[in-house]
Design a protein around this motif. Structure first.
Motif, PDB file in Angstrom:
ATOM      1  N   ARG A 113       0.822  -1.214   0.000  1.00 53.06           N
ATOM      2  CA  ARG A 113       0.000   0.000   0.000  1.00 53.06           C
ATOM      3  C   ARG A 113       0.852   1.259   0.000  1.00 53.06           C
ATOM      4  O   ARG A 113       0.474   2.285  -0.556  1.00 53.06           O
ATOM      5  N   ALA A 116       1.769   2.320  -3.557  1.00 54.60           N
ATOM      6  CA  ALA A 116       0.664   2.483  -4.504  1.00 54.60           C
ATOM      7  C   ALA A 116       0.884   3.630  -5.481  1.00 54.60           C
ATOM      8  O   ALA A 116       0.410   3.586  -6.621  1.00 54.60           O
ATOM      9  N   PHE A 117       1.631   4.669  -5.053  1.00 57.37           N
ATOM     10  CA  PHE A 117       1.842   5.812  -5.933  1.00 57.37           C
ATOM     11  C   PHE A 117       2.595   5.429  -7.205  1.00 57.37           C
ATOM     12  O   PHE A 117       2.481   6.090  -8.235  1.00 57.37           O
ATOM     13  N   LEU A 118       3.377   4.322  -7.142  1.00 65.64           N
ATOM     14  CA  LEU A 118       4.123   3.887  -8.320  1.00 65.64           C
ATOM     15  C   LEU A 118       3.203   3.392  -9.426  1.00 65.64           C
ATOM     16  O   LEU A 118       3.612   3.333 -10.588  1.00 65.64           O
ATOM     17  N   LYS A 120       0.337   4.839 -10.183  1.00 65.91           N
ATOM     18  CA  LYS A 120      -0.424   5.941 -10.771  1.00 65.91           C
ATOM     19  C   LYS A 120      -0.039   6.085 -12.245  1.00 65.91           C
ATOM     20  O   LYS A 120       1.134   5.914 -12.597  1.00 65.91           O
ATOM     21  N   VAL A 123       3.102   8.206 -13.380  1.00 66.78           N
ATOM     22  CA  VAL A 123       4.314   7.664 -12.760  1.00 66.78           C
ATOM     23  C   VAL A 123       4.695   6.340 -13.401  1.00 66.78           C
ATOM     24  O   VAL A 123       5.861   6.103 -13.750  1.00 66.78           O
ATOM     25  N   ASN A 168      -2.573  -0.277 -15.342  1.00 67.95           N
ATOM     26  CA  ASN A 168      -3.512   0.797 -15.671  1.00 67.95           C
ATOM     27  C   ASN A 168      -4.388   0.472 -16.875  1.00 67.95           C
ATOM     28  O   ASN A 168      -5.358   1.183 -17.140  1.00 67.95           O
ATOM     29  N   TYR A 176      -9.753  -0.391  -7.793  1.00 67.45           N
ATOM     30  CA  TYR A 176      -8.379   0.073  -7.928  1.00 67.45           C
ATOM     31  C   TYR A 176      -8.114   0.776  -9.261  1.00 67.45           C
ATOM     32  O   TYR A 176      -6.978   1.057  -9.597  1.00 67.45           O
ATOM     33  N   ALA A 178      -7.783   3.670 -11.802  1.00 62.63           N
ATOM     34  CA  ALA A 178      -7.545   5.110 -11.782  1.00 62.63           C
ATOM     35  C   ALA A 178      -7.984   5.771 -13.084  1.00 62.63           C
ATOM     36  O   ALA A 178      -8.068   6.990 -13.157  1.00 62.63           O
ATOM     37  N   TYR A 305     -10.272   2.726  -4.236  1.00 60.25           N
ATOM     38  CA  TYR A 305      -8.955   3.074  -4.782  1.00 60.25           C
ATOM     39  C   TYR A 305      -8.247   4.134  -3.956  1.00 60.25           C
ATOM     40  O   TYR A 305      -7.049   4.072  -3.721  1.00 60.25           O
ATOM     41  N   LYS A 306      -9.001   5.113  -3.479  1.00 54.57           N
ATOM     42  CA  LYS A 306      -8.363   6.212  -2.756  1.00 54.57           C
ATOM     43  C   LYS A 306      -7.744   5.733  -1.440  1.00 54.57           C
ATOM     44  O   LYS A 306      -6.793   6.327  -0.954  1.00 54.57           O
ATOM     45  N   TRP A 308      -6.258   2.832  -0.914  1.00 57.77           N
ATOM     46  CA  TRP A 308      -5.233   1.793  -1.075  1.00 57.77           C
ATOM     47  C   TRP A 308      -3.917   2.248  -0.469  1.00 57.77           C
ATOM     48  O   TRP A 308      -3.348   3.228  -0.824  1.00 57.77           O
TER      49      TRP A 308
END
Length: 308
Positions: A113, A116-118, A120, A123, A168, A176, A178, A305-306, A308
């Motif tokens: 968790r 998780a930014f990876l 996006k 990114v 994605n 999950y 985006a 999703y938000k 995670w």
């Protein structure tokens, strides 16, 4: 293929890597079979999903352990075929072969968790395409090819970042996601654009860029990591990579760049068709239930999703 006759079965088929791939494949079938009941919400995995996983593992084996891997150390064009098979074919097939309930169990692991930014979209696209392009800068490519530990590490990182990029596009979990349909279309075009400079540099270079495929001594050192012969023995037996091919290093390099770009365009064009198909079905209220669980049920589980 005439090139292959000069190498043994072990050199061509990498039995140890094959054993690893078979072990991982067996683990997959144990996971979705006898162990499935231990996972919340587990269901039978359809035949087509199992088939995709097997195809992905086969593509990965051929690219990283089979003849394509060996040829990729001799001809740059096969190196690019290996890269395309590894990161544009094998990764999405393996991911599509993993059932939804496995993904949900994996994504509940707390350490993931924080990363998780990876995943996006921007990114993930920059990470994979940036690392791929960086790898094909001549000095970096030759360094990686000549240092076995760095080579394996870099390829592992490329594999992981490829997975983040593909997540994605083929993520089966609505909670999950985006990107919507239009966002996925834009994401596909972004990836196509980001990979173009590297392919363009390779295709339009006026001379061979990589010593690994043009300088006999560098080639022999790189080959030493995939065959048991010493660099001196390889040079004595073959003299250099030119022994195996009728293409000059420059033409081989151009072919490699064209092959990579063609495979990328074909795969992402197929993904565009896939995205438009499911976007159309969703707009017309025909989205598959397997691909889109009711949002209310997901909200009850607290899997948005938000969060995670």
């Amino acid at each position: 293929m005439p090139v292959l006759q000069y190498f043994s079965f072990t050199e061509l088929w990498s039995p140890l890597f094959l054993a690893l791939m078979l072990l991982l494949t067996a683990g997959y079938f144990v996971l979705i079979g006898p162990l499935a009941s231990r996972f919340e919400g587990s269901t039978a995995v359809p035949f087509w999903r199992r088939g995709l996983f097997l195809c992905g593992m086969l593509a990965l084996y051929l690219a990283q352990g089979g003849p394509v891997s060996l040829l990729g150390h001799i001809l740059f064009s096969f190196h690019m075929v290996s890269m395309a098979l590894s990161y544009l074919v094998a990764v999405p097939l393996i991911m599509l072969g993993i059932p939804d309930w496995c993904w949900r169990a994996l994504l509940r692991v707390n350490p993931l968790r924080g990363l998780a930014f990876l995943a996006k979209p921007i990114v993930a696209a920059l990470l994979f395409n940036g690392l791929f392009s960086l790898y094909h800068i001549p000095a970096i490519h030759d360094y990686v090819m000549l240092h076995f530990a760095v080579h394996r590490l870099y390829y592992a990182v490329l594999f992981l970042t490829s997975g983040l990029m593909w997540w994605n596009l083929i993520n089966p979990l609505p909670e999950y996601r985006a990107l919507g349909g239009l966002g996925q279309v834009g994401f596909i075009f972004l990836n196509m654009v980001l990979l173009t400079p590297a392919c363009g540099l390779i295709i339009f270079a006026g001379s061979p860029l990589y010593a690994t495929y043009s300088d006999p001594n560098t080639w022999a050192m790189a080959m030493g990591y995939c065959v048991p012969q010493s660099p001196a023995a390889l040079l004595q037996a073959f003299g250099g990579p030119g022994f195996f091919g009728s293409l000059s290093p420059k033409v081989d390099q151009q072919v490699g760049g064209i092959v990579m770009k063609f495979i990328q365009e074909f795969i992402f064009a197929s993904m565009l068709a896939y995205v438009f198909y499911h976007w159309y079905k969703k707009e017309n209220g025909q989205e598959d239930t397997e691909l889109s669980a009711p949002a209310s049920e997901l909200a009850e589980e607290g899997l948005n999703y938000k969060g995670w």
